[in-house]
Enzyme design. Structure first.
Site, mmCIF file in Angstrom:
data_model
loop_
_atom_site.group_PDB
_atom_site.id
_atom_site.type_symbol
_atom_site.label_atom_id
_atom_site.label_comp_id
_atom_site.label_asym_id
_atom_site.label_seq_id
_atom_site.Cartn_x
_atom_site.Cartn_y
_atom_site.Cartn_z
ATOM 1 N N SER A 240 0.835 -1.198 0.000
ATOM 2 C CA SER A 240 0.000 0.000 0.000
ATOM 3 C C SER A 240 0.870 1.248 0.000
ATOM 4 O O SER A 240 2.077 1.180 0.156
ATOM 5 C CB SER A 240 -0.893 0.007 1.235
ATOM 6 O OG SER A 240 -0.119 0.337 2.367
ATOM 7 N N LYS A 241 0.222 2.359 -0.146
ATOM 8 C CA LYS A 241 0.926 3.642 -0.186
ATOM 9 C C LYS A 241 1.775 3.866 1.068
ATOM 10 O O LYS A 241 2.811 4.498 1.022
ATOM 11 C CB LYS A 241 -0.086 4.784 -0.309
ATOM 12 C CG LYS A 241 -0.600 5.002 -1.712
ATOM 13 C CD LYS A 241 0.277 6.024 -2.427
ATOM 14 C CE LYS A 241 -0.285 6.501 -3.756
ATOM 15 N NZ LYS A 241 -0.995 5.554 -4.569
ATOM 16 N N ARG A 242 1.288 3.342 2.184
ATOM 17 C CA ARG A 242 1.996 3.530 3.453
ATOM 18 C C ARG A 242 3.398 2.937 3.427
ATOM 19 O O ARG A 242 4.328 3.465 3.973
ATOM 20 C CB ARG A 242 1.193 2.921 4.603
ATOM 21 C CG ARG A 242 0.084 3.833 5.081
ATOM 22 C CD ARG A 242 0.666 4.893 5.994
ATOM 23 N NE ARG A 242 0.228 6.231 5.730
ATOM 24 C CZ ARG A 242 0.453 6.965 4.635
ATOM 25 N NH1 ARG A 242 1.075 6.530 3.653
ATOM 26 N NH2 ARG A 242 0.063 8.171 4.497
#
Length: 463
Positions: A240-242
């Site tokens: 994910s972007k995280r």
RNA sequence: GCUCCCUUCGUCUAGAGGCCUAGGACAUAGCCCUCUCAAGGCUGUAACACGGGUUCGAAUCCCGUAGGGAGCGCCA
């Protein structure tokens, strides 16, 4: 036939390490076999494709040194070709028009799901049970998938995977506005471009039998398939972007060496005995798609960091110079001479995990003065140590030769004369010339700083 | 729900029936080295998802189970 691989990202999101790894595998495979590596941008989704994403793909591949031999091809520029093949298939009767509306299709799917069936097109237009041309709707084009038998995908990483054709429905290959869809474009492109090995994420494995059937309908020889496992986030969940799913260019900003990132990525799902560190040449020589694992792997930022430092320590320092300069410029430090940069790299590479960190830790090498860290000054610049520094300063001024070796000798001699441990002299000196308590060995630090700057900083402290 | 895929230390992996008392690496803990911080060296903790088979012998082969993932779009 020359071995031909391709990397075919769609510019609907920013290129991240997952994509980079499949690109790397494709690139390595082509290089290893003296073949050709093609870059193809799959931008048929006019709604979601962005120029920014295209830019990241191009710049990212360039930064990583994954050069393509052909392309970049853009599918949006090949619409004419798809139309041509479509007409051919229409004439051959391997595809048909479907006049079903979206509402009808939704209803069909809903009913199937209610009965706990796999949602799929029931082929009503194929068998003349659909609405037909009199509906006045613009039709889509569907592929006539075989209704019986099985399709076997021969995959180098998964082995043979069998799909019953009855599980496959007649997919849409051209929208009602005439534009072709993904599964169709891929088939046409791979065939036209002579792709011999399709290396892609295993999220495409389920699409493969359909593509295979189309390929067969067009009379082409299927390529070798290799569906490589996905990369997961550090927590084992989808990237994910995280963590991880950021633009590949962010790794450049954060100070990673392209070779280190590639080395990290190649070891996800692939190995060569116990070897952890690979140069680009070694990767090319040793990598084989057949040796890739089937299971997904989690992205581990700590190991990437470690590898990055290993690469910084092993690389020829000169080759790091442009990278360090790039980071320094970002910090607003422009005046840096190649020789000095090289010396800094040698002095700092074992105390920084990234080039960014190296640049930040090296600020004190630039500019005239230095700002003292309060705590450090209080602790190390005592009345007693100032005395010692005073002595040292006058001796340093007279030192015939300003080299790390001679500085080392002198600092040791002065410490001995004053019956001080080396630490009692070196640490105050460090604080005085760097402003803080952390730096490369003091002799190297002074050598890089130069006599003039060293003396000025010492004087500023001794006042 | 249906179809397909996957399953060795926390993580990346070695392992293709006996070489496994399951090896290496990152991370982590301790020690050594040491002018700071590192780097480096040594030592430790830590895994074959579960259950059945097959076999003299299974992490390795087969079958189930469980868990995870992907696909099922006029997205790619």
């Amino acid at each position: 036939m020359t071995t031909t691989t391709r990397f075919a990202p769609s510019p609907t999101g920013l290129l991240h390490i997952g994509g980079v790894r499949t690109a790397l595998f494709s690139w390595l495979y082509a290089r290893r076999h003296g073949g050709k590596f093609i870059l193809r941008i799959e931008d048929t989704d006019l709604e979601r494709s962005t120029p920014e994403a295209v830019r990241v793909i191009l710049e990212g591949m360039e930064w990583l040194g994954l050069a393509h031999d052909e392309g970049p091809h853009y599918q949006t520029q090949r619409f004419g070709r798809y139309k041509e093949v479509l007409a051919q298939m229409l004439a051959a009767g391997t595809v048909y028009h479907c006049y079903c509306s979206k509402d009808e299709l939704d209803a069909m799917r809903g009913a199937q799901q209610a009965q706990k069936l796999k949602p799929r097109y029931d082929g009503r237009c194929r068998h003349g049970r659909g609405p037909g041309a009199e509906s006045g709707r613009a039709p889509v084009v569907r592929f006539k998938n075989p209704e019986e038998g099985a399709t076997v995908v021969r995959d180098v990483v998964h082995g043979d995977v069998v799909f019953q054709n009855s599980e496959l429905d007649d997919l849409i290959i051209a929208r009602s506005d005439g534009t072709p869809t993904y599964n169709f474009c891929v088939v046409v492109d791979d065939a036209d471009m002579g792709v011999t090995h399709v290396i892609r994420g295993d999220d495409h494995l389920n699409n493969t039998p359909r593509q295979l059937n189309m390929l067969l309908a067009l009379g082409h020889e299927p390529p070798v398939y290799a569906h490589v496992p996905m990369i997961l986030g550090p927590d084992g969940a989808k990237l994910s972007k995280r963590h991880g799913a950021v633009s590949v260019l962010q790794y450049q900003e954060e100070g990673y060496l392209p070779d280190a990132l590639l080395n990290y990525l190649v070891r996800l799902g692939w190995s060569h005995g116990d070897q952890e560190i690979f140069s680009r040449d070694e990767m090319v020589k040793l990598f084989d798609i057949k040796d890739v694992n089937k299971a997904a792997s989690a992205f581990n930022p700590d190991k990437l960091l470690w590898l990055n430092q290993q690469h910084m320590m092993r690389a020829e320092p000169v080759t790091i110079v442009p990278h360090l300069r790039w980071q320094l410029v970002h910090l607003g430090i422009e005046a840096a001479d190649d020789g000095v940069l090289e010396a800094i790299i040698i002095a700092q590479r074992e105390r920084a995990k990234t080039l960014k960190e190296m640049a930040e830790n090296s600020r004190f090498f630039f500019g005239e003065g230095v700002t003292l860290d309060d705590k450090a000054a209080q602790k190390h610049l005592t009345a007693e140590s100032r005395q010692a520094l005073q002595q040292l300063a006058s001796r340093l001024r007279m030192l015939p030769e300003w080299t790390a070796a001679s500085i080392h000798e002198l600092v040791q001699a002065v410490a001995a004369e004053l019956t001080l441990s080396l630490g009692k002299l070196a640490q105050p000196l460090r604080v005085a010339v760097t402003g803080g308590t952390v730096s490369p060995p003091i002799d190297q630090t002074l050598a890089i700083l130069g006599r003039e700057r060293t003396m000025n900083r010492l004087l500023a402290v001794l006042g």
